[in-house]
Design a protein around this motif. Structure first.
Motif, mmCIF file in Angstrom:
data_model
loop_
_atom_site.group_PDB
_atom_site.id
_atom_site.type_symbol
_atom_site.label_atom_id
_atom_site.label_comp_id
_atom_site.label_asym_id
_atom_site.label_seq_id
_atom_site.Cartn_x
_atom_site.Cartn_y
_atom_site.Cartn_z
ATOM 1 N N MET A 176 0.830 -1.197 0.000
ATOM 2 C CA MET A 176 0.000 0.000 0.000
ATOM 3 C C MET A 176 0.873 1.259 0.000
ATOM 4 O O MET A 176 0.615 2.203 -0.749
ATOM 5 C CB MET A 176 -0.920 0.010 1.225
ATOM 6 C CG MET A 176 -1.865 1.211 1.252
ATOM 7 S SD MET A 176 -2.811 1.331 2.762
ATOM 8 C CE MET A 176 -1.591 1.956 3.883
ATOM 9 N N LEU A 177 1.908 1.264 0.819
ATOM 10 C CA LEU A 177 2.790 2.426 0.881
ATOM 11 C C LEU A 177 3.514 2.648 -0.447
ATOM 12 O O LEU A 177 3.654 3.780 -0.903
ATOM 13 C CB LEU A 177 3.799 2.272 2.023
ATOM 14 C CG LEU A 177 3.244 2.433 3.429
ATOM 15 C CD1 LEU A 177 4.321 2.147 4.471
ATOM 16 C CD2 LEU A 177 2.671 3.818 3.637
ATOM 17 N N GLU A 178 3.963 1.571 -1.061
ATOM 18 C CA GLU A 178 4.663 1.689 -2.341
ATOM 19 C C GLU A 178 3.749 2.226 -3.437
ATOM 20 O O GLU A 178 4.186 2.952 -4.323
ATOM 21 C CB GLU A 178 5.259 0.341 -2.759
ATOM 22 C CG GLU A 178 6.462 -0.062 -1.948
ATOM 23 C CD GLU A 178 6.983 -1.446 -2.314
ATOM 24 O OE1 GLU A 178 6.268 -2.213 -3.008
ATOM 25 O OE2 GLU A 178 8.102 -1.776 -1.900
ATOM 26 N N SER A 179 2.478 1.869 -3.382
ATOM 27 C CA SER A 179 1.562 2.313 -4.436
ATOM 28 C C SER A 179 0.994 3.702 -4.174
ATOM 29 O O SER A 179 0.817 4.488 -5.092
ATOM 30 C CB SER A 179 0.425 1.306 -4.614
ATOM 31 O OG SER A 179 -0.368 1.260 -3.439
ATOM 32 N N GLU A 180 0.710 4.033 -2.925
ATOM 33 C CA GLU A 180 0.051 5.297 -2.617
ATOM 34 C C GLU A 180 0.985 6.406 -2.175
ATOM 35 O O GLU A 180 0.684 7.584 -2.385
ATOM 36 C CB GLU A 180 -1.003 5.075 -1.530
ATOM 37 C CG GLU A 180 -2.162 4.221 -1.993
ATOM 38 C CD GLU A 180 -3.211 4.038 -0.908
ATOM 39 O OE1 GLU A 180 -3.227 4.834 0.049
ATOM 40 O OE2 GLU A 180 -4.004 3.105 -1.037
ATOM 41 N N LEU A 181 2.102 6.065 -1.574
ATOM 42 C CA LEU A 181 2.983 7.084 -1.011
ATOM 43 C C LEU A 181 3.534 8.048 -2.064
ATOM 44 O O LEU A 181 3.495 9.272 -1.833
ATOM 45 C CB LEU A 181 4.124 6.427 -0.223
ATOM 46 C CG LEU A 181 4.974 7.386 0.594
ATOM 47 C CD1 LEU A 181 4.112 8.129 1.628
ATOM 48 C CD2 LEU A 181 6.101 6.645 1.288
ATOM 49 N N PRO A 182 4.022 7.585 -3.208
ATOM 50 C CA PRO A 182 4.554 8.556 -4.180
ATOM 51 C C PRO A 182 3.529 9.605 -4.600
ATOM 52 O O PRO A 182 3.862 10.792 -4.691
ATOM 53 C CB PRO A 182 4.975 7.683 -5.365
ATOM 54 C CG PRO A 182 5.255 6.350 -4.754
ATOM 55 C CD PRO A 182 4.260 6.226 -3.634
ATOM 56 N N SER A 183 2.296 9.214 -4.830
ATOM 57 C CA SER A 183 1.295 10.196 -5.241
ATOM 58 C C SER A 183 0.948 11.144 -4.088
ATOM 59 O O SER A 183 0.724 12.334 -4.311
ATOM 60 C CB SER A 183 0.042 9.510 -5.772
ATOM 61 O OG SER A 183 -0.570 8.745 -4.748
ATOM 62 N N LYS A 184 0.933 10.637 -2.866
ATOM 63 C CA LYS A 184 0.649 11.494 -1.700
ATOM 64 C C LYS A 184 1.775 12.510 -1.504
ATOM 65 O O LYS A 184 1.518 13.693 -1.233
ATOM 66 C CB LYS A 184 0.490 10.654 -0.424
ATOM 67 C CG LYS A 184 -0.706 9.741 -0.430
ATOM 68 C CD LYS A 184 -1.976 10.532 -0.327
ATOM 69 C CE LYS A 184 -3.164 9.580 -0.264
ATOM 70 N NZ LYS A 184 -4.430 10.270 -0.349
ATOM 71 N N VAL A 185 3.009 12.056 -1.656
ATOM 72 C CA VAL A 185 4.146 12.975 -1.514
ATOM 73 C C VAL A 185 4.101 14.029 -2.615
ATOM 74 O O VAL A 185 4.332 15.220 -2.367
ATOM 75 C CB VAL A 185 5.483 12.194 -1.542
ATOM 76 C CG1 VAL A 185 6.669 13.145 -1.654
ATOM 77 C CG2 VAL A 185 5.609 11.315 -0.306
ATOM 78 N N GLU A 186 3.792 13.607 -3.840
ATOM 79 C CA GLU A 186 3.704 14.556 -4.953
ATOM 80 C C GLU A 186 2.626 15.599 -4.692
ATOM 81 O O GLU A 186 2.839 16.795 -4.912
ATOM 82 C CB GLU A 186 3.424 13.815 -6.254
ATOM 83 C CG GLU A 186 3.423 14.716 -7.464
ATOM 84 C CD GLU A 186 3.179 13.973 -8.767
ATOM 85 O OE1 GLU A 186 3.007 14.672 -9.781
ATOM 86 O OE2 GLU A 186 3.143 12.740 -8.767
ATOM 87 N N GLU A 187 1.473 15.174 -4.212
ATOM 88 C CA GLU A 187 0.398 16.116 -3.894
ATOM 89 C C GLU A 187 0.852 17.121 -2.835
ATOM 90 O O GLU A 187 0.594 18.324 -2.960
ATOM 91 C CB GLU A 187 -0.835 15.365 -3.379
ATOM 92 C CG GLU A 187 -1.612 14.631 -4.429
ATOM 93 C CD GLU A 187 -2.769 13.837 -3.823
ATOM 94 O OE1 GLU A 187 -3.274 14.233 -2.742
ATOM 95 O OE2 GLU A 187 -3.155 12.833 -4.428
ATOM 96 N N TRP A 188 1.524 16.617 -1.796
ATOM 97 C CA TRP A 188 1.982 17.493 -0.712
ATOM 98 C C TRP A 188 3.007 18.501 -1.239
ATOM 99 O O TRP A 188 2.919 19.692 -0.943
ATOM 100 C CB TRP A 188 2.577 16.642 0.415
ATOM 101 C CG TRP A 188 3.157 17.475 1.522
ATOM 102 C CD1 TRP A 188 2.462 18.134 2.488
ATOM 103 C CD2 TRP A 188 4.535 17.774 1.709
ATOM 104 N NE1 TRP A 188 3.327 18.817 3.298
ATOM 105 C CE2 TRP A 188 4.619 18.608 2.843
ATOM 106 C CE3 TRP A 188 5.697 17.412 1.062
ATOM 107 C CZ2 TRP A 188 5.822 19.095 3.322
ATOM 108 C CZ3 TRP A 188 6.893 17.885 1.558
ATOM 109 C CH2 TRP A 188 6.949 18.729 2.667
#
Length: 106
Positions: free
Chosen positions: A11-23
């Protein structure tokens, strides 16, 4: 336990990059410097478009000018009797006649 840990990593590998990009994007958009750079980029893009339009207009004018030059050169090459030839003399036996109304009255 191991399955839950694996699911968390997935879950972290799939969702974390997009969350970091949004932030990061939200932080950057709040920055005055980034807003200023975005404005400059927009102005540069507008100037590029203007320069391209002017370059096209210049090419069109250049093409038209060259076409007129070719046409003028083509007309200058015609050799009719009584016209100035390559030597610059008028046809033999021709005299210049006065064409003003006063000269014609005599």
């Amino acid at each position: 336990g191991a399955e839950a840990g694996g699911a968390l990593v997935t879950m972290l590998e799939s969702e974390l990059p997009s969350k970091v990009e949004e932030w990061v994007m939200s932080e950057l958009q709040a920055s005055e410097t980034v807003s200023y750079l975005a404005t400059l980029e927009s102005k540069v893009a507008q100037r590029d478009e203007q320069m391209q339009a002017q370059a096209r207009a210049y090419q069109n004018l250049k093409s038209a000018y060259e076409a007129l030059q070719r046409k003028a050169q083509g007309q200058g090459k015609s050799k009719r009797p009584g016209t100035a030839g390559a030597s610059g003399r008028r046809g033999q036996g021709t005299a210049l006649r006065a064409t003003t109304p006063a000269a014609q009255a005599y």
